[in-house]
Design a protein around this motif. Structure first.
Motif, PDB file in Angstrom:
ATOM      1  N   GLN A   1     -37.244  23.620  -5.068  1.00  0.00           N
ATOM      2  CA  GLN A   1     -36.607  22.536  -5.805  1.00  0.00           C
ATOM      3  C   GLN A   1     -36.372  23.027  -7.223  1.00  0.00           C
ATOM      4  O   GLN A   1     -37.246  22.902  -8.082  1.00  0.00           O
ATOM      5  N   GLY A   2     -35.208  23.640  -7.438  1.00  0.00           N
ATOM      6  CA  GLY A   2     -34.865  24.181  -8.741  1.00  0.00           C
ATOM      7  C   GLY A   2     -33.725  25.158  -8.626  1.00  0.00           C
ATOM      8  O   GLY A   2     -33.273  25.503  -7.528  1.00  0.00           O
ATOM      9  N   ASP A   3     -33.244  25.605  -9.772  1.00  0.00           N
ATOM     10  CA  ASP A   3     -32.132  26.550  -9.816  1.00  0.00           C
ATOM     11  C   ASP A   3     -32.610  27.960  -9.507  1.00  0.00           C
ATOM     12  O   ASP A   3     -33.743  28.324  -9.825  1.00  0.00           O
TER      13      ASP A   3
ATOM     14  N   THR B   1     -34.255  26.591   8.556  1.00  0.00           N
ATOM     15  CA  THR B   1     -35.049  25.382   8.320  1.00  0.00           C
ATOM     16  C   THR B   1     -35.595  25.326   6.895  1.00  0.00           C
ATOM     17  O   THR B   1     -36.315  24.389   6.553  1.00  0.00           O
ATOM     18  N   GLY B   2     -35.266  26.312   6.078  1.00  0.00           N
ATOM     19  CA  GLY B   2     -35.669  26.308   4.670  1.00  0.00           C
ATOM     20  C   GLY B   2     -34.558  25.714   3.824  1.00  0.00           C
ATOM     21  O   GLY B   2     -33.468  25.426   4.319  1.00  0.00           O
ATOM     22  N   GLY B   3     -34.827  25.525   2.538  1.00  0.00           N
ATOM     23  CA  GLY B   3     -33.778  24.955   1.704  1.00  0.00           C
ATOM     24  C   GLY B   3     -33.989  25.171   0.222  1.00  0.00           C
ATOM     25  O   GLY B   3     -35.082  25.521  -0.232  1.00  0.00           O
ATOM     26  N   ILE B   4     -32.910  24.968  -0.522  1.00  0.00           N
ATOM     27  CA  ILE B   4     -32.904  25.041  -1.982  1.00  0.00           C
ATOM     28  C   ILE B   4     -32.162  23.805  -2.474  1.00  0.00           C
ATOM     29  O   ILE B   4     -31.049  23.539  -2.025  1.00  0.00           O
ATOM     30  N   THR B   5     -32.785  23.043  -3.383  1.00  0.00           N
ATOM     31  CA  THR B   5     -32.113  21.880  -3.962  1.00  0.00           C
ATOM     32  C   THR B   5     -31.874  22.166  -5.437  1.00  0.00           C
ATOM     33  O   THR B   5     -32.604  21.698  -6.298  1.00  0.00           O
ATOM     34  N   GLY B   6     -30.900  22.981  -5.707  1.00  0.00           N
ATOM     35  CA  GLY B   6     -30.542  23.357  -7.068  1.00  0.00           C
ATOM     36  C   GLY B   6     -29.349  24.279  -7.021  1.00  0.00           C
ATOM     37  O   GLY B   6     -28.819  24.594  -5.951  1.00  0.00           O
ATOM     38  N   ASN B   7     -28.925  24.729  -8.182  1.00  0.00           N
ATOM     39  CA  ASN B   7     -27.815  25.674  -8.258  1.00  0.00           C
ATOM     40  C   ASN B   7     -28.289  27.062  -7.882  1.00  0.00           C
ATOM     41  O   ASN B   7     -29.415  27.447  -8.204  1.00  0.00           O
ATOM     42  N   VAL B   8     -27.417  27.828  -7.224  1.00  0.00           N
ATOM     43  CA  VAL B   8     -27.739  29.197  -6.817  1.00  0.00           C
ATOM     44  C   VAL B   8     -26.697  30.131  -7.410  1.00  0.00           C
ATOM     45  O   VAL B   8     -25.495  29.911  -7.241  1.00  0.00           O
ATOM     46  N   GLN B   9     -27.181  31.155  -8.092  1.00  0.00           N
ATOM     47  CA  GLN B   9     -26.289  32.171  -8.659  1.00  0.00           C
ATOM     48  C   GLN B   9     -26.717  33.521  -8.114  1.00  0.00           C
ATOM     49  O   GLN B   9     -27.835  33.976  -8.378  1.00  0.00           O
ATOM     50  N   LEU B  10     -25.837  34.170  -7.331  1.00  0.00           N
ATOM     51  CA  LEU B  10     -26.098  35.496  -6.785  1.00  0.00           C
ATOM     52  C   LEU B  10     -25.376  36.513  -7.653  1.00  0.00           C
ATOM     53  O   LEU B  10     -24.165  36.673  -7.543  1.00  0.00           O
ATOM     54  N   LEU B  11     -26.127  37.164  -8.513  1.00  0.00           N
ATOM     55  CA  LEU B  11     -25.517  38.062  -9.491  1.00  0.00           C
ATOM     56  C   LEU B  11     -24.875  39.278  -8.865  1.00  0.00           C
ATOM     57  O   LEU B  11     -23.847  39.734  -9.322  1.00  0.00           O
ATOM     58  N   ALA B  12     -25.430  39.813  -7.808  1.00  0.00           N
ATOM     59  CA  ALA B  12     -24.840  40.993  -7.175  1.00  0.00           C
ATOM     60  C   ALA B  12     -23.440  40.692  -6.670  1.00  0.00           C
ATOM     61  O   ALA B  12     -22.553  41.519  -6.776  1.00  0.00           O
ATOM     62  N   ARG B  13     -23.223  39.491  -6.156  1.00  0.00           N
ATOM     63  CA  ARG B  13     -21.910  39.124  -5.637  1.00  0.00           C
ATOM     64  C   ARG B  13     -20.935  38.772  -6.760  1.00  0.00           C
ATOM     65  O   ARG B  13     -19.753  38.950  -6.622  1.00  0.00           O
ATOM     66  N   LEU B  14     -21.454  38.274  -7.862  1.00  0.00           N
ATOM     67  CA  LEU B  14     -20.575  37.895  -8.965  1.00  0.00           C
ATOM     68  C   LEU B  14     -20.134  39.089  -9.800  1.00  0.00           C
ATOM     69  O   LEU B  14     -19.035  39.140 -10.295  1.00  0.00           O
ATOM     70  N   HIS B  15     -21.039  40.058  -9.960  1.00  0.00           N
ATOM     71  CA  HIS B  15     -20.783  41.131 -10.915  1.00  0.00           C
ATOM     72  C   HIS B  15     -20.766  42.530 -10.310  1.00  0.00           C
ATOM     73  O   HIS B  15     -20.702  43.494 -11.033  1.00  0.00           O
TER      74      HIS B  15
ATOM     75  N   SER C   1     -37.486  26.660 -11.584  1.00  0.00           N
ATOM     76  CA  SER C   1     -36.399  27.635 -11.475  1.00  0.00           C
ATOM     77  C   SER C   1     -36.957  28.990 -11.040  1.00  0.00           C
ATOM     78  O   SER C   1     -38.120  29.296 -11.277  1.00  0.00           O
ATOM     79  N   VAL C   2     -36.098  29.783 -10.392  1.00  0.00           N
ATOM     80  CA  VAL C   2     -36.499  31.087  -9.875  1.00  0.00           C
ATOM     81  C   VAL C   2     -35.491  32.123 -10.348  1.00  0.00           C
ATOM     82  O   VAL C   2     -34.289  31.981 -10.103  1.00  0.00           O
ATOM     83  N   THR C   3     -35.977  33.171 -11.018  1.00  0.00           N
ATOM     84  CA  THR C   3     -35.136  34.294 -11.424  1.00  0.00           C
ATOM     85  C   THR C   3     -35.723  35.544 -10.785  1.00  0.00           C
ATOM     86  O   THR C   3     -36.872  35.905 -11.059  1.00  0.00           O
TER      87      THR C   3
END
Length: 160
Positions: free
Chosen positions: A121-123, A134-148, A105-107
């Protein structure tokens, strides 16, 4: 070999073909070209061109081509995984640039960049995100700036 100033009095160097099986705490920068098994804390930057098995905490972290970290990483300023480098562990940091493969996971308090051909490979929880086509993420993505809203650094800092 990594291009670095070996005259730097704040540099601790673990050369290739050297194995260290202990926790390491350095007041400056650390260059690992050998193998380390144990936790690592560096007040400065940690450059891994060899292997590290254990948690890593530093001001900044660079995982070079051929370098491998197996453990959680906390980078107070920035983390870069260069092409050919490998990271297996959770990451917390201010700015993170993945140019290779990583599992965990990445925070990120600021921006996560996933470069060309890179794979996370992680959230992911981040304030900003850039992903090469050509890059990718295989996990859930939460963009806090856009949510809050635009002022979310306190919320992300609490997670770090």
């Amino acid at each position: 070999m990594v291009d670095i100033d070996f005259n730097n009095p704040n540099l601790t160097y673990i050369p290739a073909h050297t194995k260290v099986g202990a926790d390491i705490h350095v007041a400056g920068d650390l260059l690992v070209e050998g193998e380390v098994t144990g936790s690592v804390e560096a007040a400065g930057f940690c450059i891994v061109a060899g292997s590290l098995d254990g948690p890593l905490q530093a001001l900044g972290v660079k995982i070079m081509p051929g370098g491998r970290v197996r453990g959680d990483v906390v980078a107070q300023q920035m983390l870069v995984v260069y092409p050919g480098g490998r990271l297996d562990g959770d990451v917390r940091g201010r700015q993170v640039d993945i140019r290779s493969r990583m599992t965990g996971s990445v925070t990120v308090q600021g921006r996560l960049t996933v470069g060309a051909g890179a794979l996370v490979q992680g959230d992911v929880v981040a304030a900003a995100l850039t992903v090469d086509p050509t890059g990718g993420i295989t996990g859930n993505v939460q963009l806090l700036a856009r949510l809050h809203g635009p002022d979310t650094t306190d919320e992300i800092t609490d997670a770090i």
